[in-house]
Each structure stands twice: as C-alpha cells, then as structure tokens.
Design an enzyme around this catalytic site. Sequence first.
Site, PDB file in Angstrom:
ATOM      1  N   ASP A 187       0.813  -1.213   0.000  1.00 41.03           N
ATOM      2  CA  ASP A 187       0.000   0.000   0.000  1.00 41.03           C
ATOM      3  C   ASP A 187       0.848   1.264   0.000  1.00 41.03           C
ATOM      4  O   ASP A 187       0.434   2.289  -0.540  1.00 41.03           O
ATOM      5  CB  ASP A 187      -0.915   0.029   1.227  1.00 41.03           C
ATOM      6  CG  ASP A 187      -1.915  -1.111   1.255  1.00 41.03           C
ATOM      7  OD1 ASP A 187      -1.961  -1.886   0.282  1.00 41.03           O
ATOM      8  OD2 ASP A 187      -2.629  -1.235   2.266  1.00 41.03           O
ATOM      9  N   ASP A 219      -2.565   5.499  -2.801  1.00 35.59           N
ATOM     10  CA  ASP A 219      -1.942   4.321  -2.233  1.00 35.59           C
ATOM     11  C   ASP A 219      -1.223   3.605  -3.357  1.00 35.59           C
ATOM     12  O   ASP A 219      -1.750   3.482  -4.474  1.00 35.59           O
ATOM     13  CB  ASP A 219      -2.977   3.373  -1.613  1.00 35.59           C
ATOM     14  CG  ASP A 219      -3.471   3.837  -0.253  1.00 35.59           C
ATOM     15  OD1 ASP A 219      -3.170   4.979   0.146  1.00 35.59           O
ATOM     16  OD2 ASP A 219      -4.179   3.053   0.406  1.00 35.59           O
ATOM     17  N   HIS A 224      -7.519  -0.309  -4.109  1.00 31.17           N
ATOM     18  CA  HIS A 224      -6.410  -1.207  -4.424  1.00 31.17           C
ATOM     19  C   HIS A 224      -6.808  -2.164  -5.553  1.00 31.17           C
ATOM     20  O   HIS A 224      -7.814  -2.845  -5.497  1.00 31.17           O
ATOM     21  CB  HIS A 224      -5.907  -1.958  -3.189  1.00 31.17           C
ATOM     22  CG  HIS A 224      -5.491  -1.044  -2.085  1.00 31.17           C
ATOM     23  ND1 HIS A 224      -5.329  -1.459  -0.783  1.00 31.17           N
ATOM     24  CD2 HIS A 224      -5.191   0.294  -2.094  1.00 31.17           C
ATOM     25  CE1 HIS A 224      -4.966  -0.425  -0.037  1.00 31.17           C
ATOM     26  NE2 HIS A 224      -4.879   0.646  -0.821  1.00 31.17           N
TER      27      HIS A 224
END
Length: 446
Positions: free
Chosen positions: A193, A277, A326
């Site tokens: 991350d 991220d 993500h």
Amino acid sequence: MRLFNAAQTRCFKNSAPRPLPPAANMLRVRCLRGGSRGAEAAHLIGAVVGRAVSGWVSRTLRSTSSSAAALPLTADEPVTEHTPEDCPVCAHNEWDPLEEVIVGRAENACVPPFTVEVKANTYEKYWPFYQQYGGQTFPKDHVKKAVTEIEEMCNILQHEGVTVRRPEPIDWSVEYKTPDFTSTGMYAAMPRDILIVVGNEIIEAPMAWRARFFEYRAYRPLIKEYFRRGAKWTTAPKPTMSDELYDQDYPIRTVEDRHKLAAQGKFVTTEFEPCFDAADFIRAGTDIFVQRSQVTNFMGIEWMRRHLAPTYKIHIISFKDPNPMHIDATFNIIGPGLVLSNPDRPCRQIEMFKKAGWTVVTPPTPLIPDNHPLWMSSKWLSMNVLMLDEKRVLVDANETSIQKMFESLGIKSIKVSIRHANSLGGGFHCWTTDVRRRGTLQSYFL
C-alpha cells in the site's frame, strides 16, 4: 534546495574544492539524489552556517533536480552513481524471478478510528466493529494467529530462495496530532500500500487515510539502507489530510449507494491535493495501470504520470466496482500478457487488453467461509497472489479451486495459509513489496 547530478558530481570530484567561508568550516554536506525534503534541508543548512555561506550554497547547489537530502560526508563514503546491476532495488513487473521482498508485520495492529474515509472503504456490517474498537488493537488472539501465519510465509519464501526483509515494530495505538487532525495509527502490515518499486527507484506513497499518515516510519530504516546502497528514493508529496481532502457528506448507506456513486465517478477523496496508495498501481514493464479509487485521486495519478514520464506510461482503467480500493484483488497481472480479472468487478477497458494480445483469465469463486471476519477486504483476496516467477505462485492453502486454475496454466502453487492475516485487509500481494526481481525493462502492451 537543489542537488548535484551525476555529471556535476564527477566534475566536483576531479577539481579542486572551492574554499568555504570561515563560518562554514564546521559543516560538510553532500547532497544525494532522492527524497523530497529539499526545503527542510535548506533551512537546516541556513541555520547552521548563517548568512556568511548563503551565497556559496546558492552557487554550489545548482542542478536540474527538484529534491535533495542532506547527509554528513565522510572520506570513505564518496558520492557515486550505481549501475542497475549493483542496485539493491530493481523491479520492472509483477512476475520476474523474485530475489528480495519486504513482508509486513501484524504486530501491534490497531483498528483505525471510524472516520469518513474509513467508513467509505468498509462494509456496513463491520461499522459497529469500527465504532466500538476504533483506536484499539485488533482482537489479540486473531492478531497472534496472523503473526504466526506471516512468520510461516516468511519461512517458505526463504526456502524458495527469496531474501525477506521486515519493517520495524511500532506501537500504533499512540495518538498523534497534526495541525489538521488527530488520530491513532493502524499497522505496517501491507507494504504494497505504501511502497512501489519502479526500476531502481523506491517510491513512498502519500496515503489517504489519516490512520496511516505516519506508517512510513516503520519502513524508513530499510529505505535508508537501500538508498545508501544506491537505490533512488522518492517520497511523493505528503497531503495535509485536512477536511477538504474528504467529502464529509459522502452518502453511503447501502451497497446500492456504492454502485451508484462509483458509476458516477464520485469518491470520498476529493481533488483538494494529491493522494494515492501504491497498491492502486500495477506494473507491466514500461506500462503501469492504475485506477481512480477511494484512496487514489486524479491529482495523485497525475503526479505519478509526470514523475515517471517519459520512460513509463500510466494508463487509467476502471471497473464495475462499488468500492474501489487497491487494484490487485480486481486486476492482477501475473505474467507477460497474462492477467487475472475479477468476474464480479469487470474491467471496462478489457477489450484494450485483448486487442493487445493479452490472455485474460477469470479466477474461480473464492472458498473463504462467510463467517470468517474480513474487516477490511473482500473474499477476492484469493486472487491477490504473489508471483515468485512466471512458473511459481504464492497462493492460499485453502483455496483449492484457484490452485487448480494455476495448474492448468502451468504454474506451480506454493501453498501457505494466511486466513487470519486476510482479516487485516490483504492477501499475499498486499502483504509484500517486491524489492528486487531479476529482469530487464521491456514493453508488453500495445
């Protein structure tokens, strides 16, 4: 503050040094490429040497670079440029033979406070958990089991010939305060991350959750070591994470709300300042793919695009995902022209990959039980795998269906059970950052 480039470094090494003013005799500085704290370094130098050397510093520190880090100079530590072969950090994609990896830590993991950005990224059934335990440690028995699983994962990686590095253990329950917010920390469990390696450069992501503002501190000893050994080190602009970065009235009530907002391109993060991220980016040689998500905004993507141009191309792709956060449990590239694409979150640009000759593989439905807690993720962590090379993959020992899929692709499954580690928000890809893969930069797309 500016820094020396390679040519200037060689020039300085081969010529007589320019005499310093008397007030500067107490200070010897070298400026190396990397970091983004140039302004702070300049203020520090000014405070030490005073006005007498300001003109000398201005004349000496002229180059085309935009960042610097001040370090003490010693006679046995010359300023040198390292070749890619010597660099401890080098990775161009997700599948070249893995030589060194950072594996996260579950120790001291804390539940993040239930702020608006956390609410937007978690499922409604877990909101009472966050409201009750925010700022406290995750259930201790669960964390203990996760620690044991990750230790076994490290052992297996080492058995497969991979060097394993770990972040520092930190007490994440300590409250901290900035001029814009107060929070406790979360963990150093998911290096994917916060860190991304592109070539021989390691990039620290700015992050988007207030509970993760200081997460970089757990990785700094490792990054400084890599830097001293020749790696490039860049820290993306750190957001203030003030209220303006978040839509404080983000209207999430149901899954239907999420689908509607995602379809409209509305996210909890605004475009007030860059944020991202690193796990929203995935690499395939000279092409890097990214999604706009709840934690990665267009300003953050644009910063990466400008920073990596012209060598790398950044491609924005999107998915029918009610809660994008993500990319690697939605779209996971596992080989040259080979990608796992989540059937529940189809890629809107998938034809682009097919036209480029890529093979798009649909992974099977995950087998993780419904009653297993997944406080920060979905069951699709089953496809969040880590490639050790093109023919070996780290996969959950319980996910027999995806193991069979890999077998059909001629890929050997290296089995590890990390069910309790999954509960903290990640699979094998999330729990790692590949530091060095043996390979060369190539183009695999278009």
